[in-house]
Write a protein that holds these residues in place. Structure first.
Motif, short mmCIF file in Angstrom:
data_model
loop_
_atom_site.label_atom_id
_atom_site.label_comp_id
_atom_site.label_asym_id
_atom_site.label_seq_id
_atom_site.Cartn_x
_atom_site.Cartn_y
_atom_site.Cartn_z
N UNK A 175 16.07 4.76 7.83
CA UNK A 175 14.73 4.22 7.60
C UNK A 175 13.72 5.34 7.77
N UNK A 176 12.50 5.06 7.41
CA UNK A 176 11.43 6.02 7.64
C UNK A 176 11.40 7.12 6.59
N UNK A 177 10.50 8.06 6.79
CA UNK A 177 10.33 9.14 5.82
C UNK A 177 11.51 10.10 5.83
N UNK A 178 11.69 10.74 4.69
CA UNK A 178 12.75 11.73 4.56
C UNK A 178 12.17 13.08 4.22
N UNK A 179 13.04 14.01 3.88
CA UNK A 179 12.58 15.36 3.58
C UNK A 179 11.69 15.41 2.34
N UNK A 180 11.94 14.53 1.35
CA UNK A 180 11.06 14.51 0.18
C UNK A 180 9.65 14.10 0.58
#
Length: 114
Positions: free
Chosen positions: A72-77
């Protein structure tokens, strides 16, 4: 950004645009007193007054995702996109001109599995 306020945990944020502004609200439940030509309110000692419940919910969501084998949550992109937006903002500030935010085409590697 100022992170060494020794008087307490004072968090603020405001975006000023051409047609208006948006700002973070003061901590929920806080009371501001205006009297005698002045204004006062309590400043929390640390982050817990404002964010403890939020961090608990975020951790619970993460634990559920780990147990399910997902994320979940933000990733590297998302980090890349935030950096591109920041660079564009800094360029607009430097040149006093509007700047376009232009992201590279996202590689399939960064697409989250559904």
């Amino acid at each position: 950004m100022f992170v060494n306020a020794t008087y307490g945990y004072d968090i603020r944020g405001e975006i000023v645009g051409e047609n208006g502004t948006v700002a973070l609200a003061e901590a929920a439940g806080e009371v501001t007193v205006k009297a005698g030509g002045g204004r006062s309110s309590r400043v929390p000692v640390d982050w817990r007054d404002r964010f403890a419940g939020t961090f608990d919910a975020e951790l619970q969501d993460w634990l559920k995702a780990v147990a399910a084998g997902t994320s979940t949550g933000p990733g590297s992109w998302d980090g890349y996109a935030a950096a591109v937006v920041t660079d564009s903002c800094l360029e607009a500030l430097r040149t006093d001109q509007r700047t376009e935010v232009s992201l590279a085409e996202r590689p399939d590697f960064y697409v989250k599995a559904q």
